[in-house]
Design a protein around this motif. Structure first.
Motif: not given
Length: 479
Positions: A416-421
């Motif tokens: 994937e290209a991104a992750i939000l925490g």
């Protein structure tokens, strides 16, 4: 002649699995599609159905053993000839484990096909019975009131008989709980129980369980661990030590990297080596979000979690900034922008960190998204997600605030290209209309692949989600 059931291709590049528990024993009569073994791959724990019917001739491997795709799991003999073949291996008698009579079952003819989808075995119309086979999970025989009906085209075969004395054997006081027996194979259902025992250096199935049909419960494992730690250590000669040396020197422990941990390690290592990542973060006033949640409860009578609402904002944000819903094809040097939003939810389970996926989240209503998230949460404690729920993610949401931390520079779930925490939500002093006020504040942390986009796109997405949290009504403009 016996037929060999090989460990099939489990998909997603998985080439090995660990035997968790056998659901049948040598001598049991099985039907096509009957679950015969429980295995744990790097993705999930699954029960494998047999593509053959007949009498189990032999099993290959013990619980805890790693097997590879193509290796023989068990052999099945034709039921008509199994009665006359003396070389079916006998199960060694264990003095302190009650004998269980072999159940009578019906077997499918060799010409029938399996209805289960097993790579390498094909599939036809299923002949799997709707109810549990009498020689089932723990190898016990059903009572007369539990008669099982099979399809009419399945030929009934006589069950092997046992001496009356063996058939009437019942548990006695000689079966002691809290004592390991190497030859014992008590049923263990819970992955948590197996993992707890394994982490403490023993096999839970070697205990005589106190549950129904000798089922090993967590209390049995806890009691054994408690007894183990209370036992005095065996006396042994120790070398002379300096008076200044501490009396209790801890020994090193080697923990093998296998199963899920091995898969996670490989993916995270690839992510760190391949993705040039960047991190941005933002503190957000979430007070209005809690107000909106309470208003939804009043208006609908239904509860919506804060995480479900943020997931709704994330999906909307990915439609506004679709480049973040991408992956990089290194072979062709192309950015693959995905049409569907398959939202991964990072979950801490008893098996370790897993990322189950809500497929087609972009097509869901807020209520549907909430229900899908609740279903994933229900499976999180023991990590029993179906394999299909652990593949195909395009963006990951990680609520690490549940772990009690504010933020994290998370590792992107490759490819994937991104992750939000999402950090913890706590009350803080906050300036509202030029005056200090107590507000509920959350920190959002976002990590993105700098090959896919620049900081402007990532910041645009993050501030969009932040605006929705600060003022949930603003989402209406984009619906």
């Amino acid at each position: 002649m016996g037929r060999e059931f090989l460990l099939p291709d489990l998909g997603e590049g998985l080439t090995e699995a660990e035997i968790v528990a056998w659901l049948v024993a040598p001598g049991d009569t099985i039907v096509i599609d009957q679950a015969v073994v429980e295995v744990e791959s790097a993705k999930s724990i699954v029960e494998l159905p047999s593509p053959y019917g007949g009498v189990v001739a032999s099993l290959f491997g013990e619980p805890g053993q790693i097997i590879h795709a193509g290796q023989v799991l068990l052999t099945v003999a034709d039921a008509a000839t199994a009665m006359d073949v003396p070389d079916v291996p006998d199960v060694p008698d264990v003095p302190d484990v009650p004998d269980v009579p072999v159940a009578a079952a019906t077997a499918a003819t060799p010409s029938e096909g399996s209805g289960a989808v097993l790579v390498g075995y094909g599939t036809t119309e299923s002949t799997r019975p709707a109810s549990t086979v009498p020689a089932g999970r723990f190898g016990r025989t059903g009572t007369p009131s539990e008669t099982h009906v099979f399809p009419a085209d399945v030929a009934a075969l006589p069950a092997p008989t046992l001496p009356v004395a063996a058939a009437q054997t019942t548990p006695t006081a000689s079966v002691m709980t809290g004592v390991l027996h190497p030859a014992r194979r008590s049923p263990v259902v819970s992955p948590i129980v197996r993992r707890l025992a394994r982490d403490n250096g023993f096999d839970a199935s070697m205990l005589a369980g106190t549950g129904q049909n000798n089922l090993v419960l967590r209390t049995d494992v806890d009691d054994y661990i408690r007894d183990l730690t209370a036992r005095p250590a065996p006396a042994r000669a120790t070398p002379a030590r300096n008076a200044a040396q501490p009396a209790d020197v801890s020994a090193d422990i080697r923990i093998p990297i296998t199963g899920l941990r091995k898969a996670v390690s490989a993916r995270l290592t690839t992510s760190r080596q391949e993705i040039p990542e960047a991190t941005i973060w933002l503190d957000v006033d979430a007070t209005a979000l809690f107000t909106a949640r309470d208003q939804l409860l009043t208006a609908t009578g239904e509860r919506f979690s804060v995480t479900a609402l943020i997931a709704r904002f994330v999906v909307a944000g990915l439609r506004q900034f679709p480049l973040l819903n991408s992956s990089v094809d290194t072979a062709s040097q192309e950015i693959l922008q995905h049409g569907a939003v398959n939202l991964g939810i990072a979950a801490q389970t008893s098996r370790g960190l897993m990322v189950p996926v809500i497929h087609d989240a972009h097509a869901m209503t807020t209520r549907q998204l909430r229900d899908s998230l609740a279903e994933l949460v229900a499976h999180s404690p023991d990590g029993t997600f179906p394999p299909s729920a652990l593949t195909g993610g395009t963006f990951t949401l990680n609520n690490f605030g549940s772990l009690g931390v504010d933020g994290s520079a998370a590792i992107i779930n490759h490819p994937e290209a991104a992750i939000l925490g999402i950090g913890r939500m706590i009350e803080r002093a906050w300036v509202v209309d030029h005056a200090l006020a107590v507000r509920t504040v959350v920190e959002l942390s976002m990590v993105f692949d700098h090959r896919v986009c620049d900081g402007k796109t990532a910041a645009g997405f993050l501030t969009y989600v932040a605006r929705c949290i600060e003022n949930p009504v603003s989402l209406l403009a984009d619906l």
